[in-house]
Write a protein that holds these residues in place. Structure first.
Motif, PDB file in Angstrom:
ATOM      1  N   GLY A 107      -2.220   6.802  -2.017  1.00  0.00           N
ATOM      2  CA  GLY A 107      -1.129   5.988  -1.464  1.00  0.00           C
ATOM      3  C   GLY A 107      -0.407   6.647  -0.315  1.00  0.00           C
ATOM      4  N   ALA A 108      -1.092   7.515   0.420  1.00  0.00           N
ATOM      5  CA  ALA A 108      -0.458   8.219   1.531  1.00  0.00           C
ATOM      6  C   ALA A 108      -0.012   7.264   2.644  1.00  0.00           C
ATOM      7  N   ASP A 109      -0.522   6.036   2.621  1.00  0.00           N
ATOM      8  CA  ASP A 109      -0.121   5.045   3.618  1.00  0.00           C
ATOM      9  C   ASP A 109       0.847   4.005   3.041  1.00  0.00           C
ATOM     10  N   ASN A 110       1.263   4.206   1.785  1.00  0.00           N
ATOM     11  CA  ASN A 110       2.187   3.277   1.137  1.00  0.00           C
ATOM     12  C   ASN A 110       3.598   3.525   1.686  1.00  0.00           C
ATOM     13  N   GLN A 111       4.144   2.533   2.356  1.00  0.00           N
ATOM     14  CA  GLN A 111       5.434   2.698   3.031  1.00  0.00           C
ATOM     15  C   GLN A 111       6.583   2.984   2.054  1.00  0.00           C
ATOM     16  N   ALA A 115       8.840   6.240   2.347  1.00  0.00           N
ATOM     17  CA  ALA A 115      10.290   6.106   2.489  1.00  0.00           C
ATOM     18  C   ALA A 115      11.025   6.885   1.399  1.00  0.00           C
ATOM     19  N   ALA A 116      10.433   6.955   0.210  1.00  0.00           N
ATOM     20  CA  ALA A 116      11.064   7.669  -0.902  1.00  0.00           C
ATOM     21  C   ALA A 116      11.225   9.159  -0.612  1.00  0.00           C
ATOM     22  N   LEU A 117      10.440   9.694   0.312  1.00  0.00           N
ATOM     23  CA  LEU A 117      10.570  11.116   0.659  1.00  0.00           C
ATOM     24  C   LEU A 117      11.952  11.442   1.198  1.00  0.00           C
ATOM     25  N   ASN A 123      10.303  12.345  -4.453  1.00  0.00           N
ATOM     26  CA  ASN A 123       8.991  12.621  -3.863  1.00  0.00           C
ATOM     27  C   ASN A 123       7.915  12.051  -4.781  1.00  0.00           C
ATOM     28  N   GLN A 124       7.107  11.133  -4.267  1.00  0.00           N
ATOM     29  CA  GLN A 124       6.053  10.490  -5.057  1.00  0.00           C
ATOM     30  C   GLN A 124       4.739  11.258  -5.002  1.00  0.00           C
ATOM     31  N   PHE A 125       4.707  12.321  -4.196  1.00  0.00           N
ATOM     32  CA  PHE A 125       3.494  13.106  -4.023  1.00  0.00           C
ATOM     33  C   PHE A 125       3.634  14.450  -4.733  1.00  0.00           C
TER      34      PHE A 125
END
Length: 159
Positions: A107-111, A115-117, A123-125
């Motif tokens: 999901g590296a292209d999931n906006q 934005a959550a960063l 951080n979702q990653f």
């Protein structure tokens, strides 16, 4: 060719995953010598005794004898022993292939994820230590699945 397999090895799941991967690696070429530290009972039988110097000397010797180091980078952080083994391999210019299967990288292209960063503690990653990852990339590469991992090992065998 001699291959050193670096991976976390203290949970049953780690041991089983390492065994699974090493079985697949050994199937690539029967003449390949694979060192899997958990198979070295002299230093890794946890019911027995091996001090820090014994462990460091035994595993470092095997890293230095290797033509290729492969490393599992998964976990809450990169396993400390794996990071050390990567450092030794890098210092001796031994090629390195890292396997990083953490699904949070999807999901590296999931906006919404991007934005959550900007939102504290959202951080979702997953984060990996960039110094250790940099050592891997300077002497090799990081892949996200077993198929690519095995393909890169096979490429190294054919060099």
């Amino acid at each position: 060719m001699k291959l050193y397999f670096a991976g976390p090895m203290f949970a049953k799941s780690d041991l089983l995953y390492n065994e699974f991967l090493v079985k697949k690696i050994r199937e690539l070429d029967r003449s390949l010598e694979v060192y899997l530290p958990q198979e070295n009972g002299a230093i890794n039988d946890k019911a027995a005794y091996a001090d820090s110097k014994m462990i460091a000397l035994a595993d470092t010797e095997k890293v230095l004898e290797s033509d290729l180091l492969v490393a599992v980078l998964d976990g809450i952080t990169i396993d400390a022993g794996v990071a050390s083994e990567i450092g030794v391999a890098y210092a001796k210019n031994i090629p390195i292939i890292g396997l990083y299967t953490d699904t949070r990288q999807q999901g590296a292209d999931n906006q919404k994820k991007l934005a959550a960063l900007g939102d504290t503690a959202e951080n979702q990653f997953h984060y990996l230590n960039l110094y250790t990852v940099g050592l891997v990339k300077l002497n090799g590469s990081v892949v996200t699945n077993e198929q690519d991992f095995l393909a890169l090992i096979k490429e190294q065998l054919n060099k």
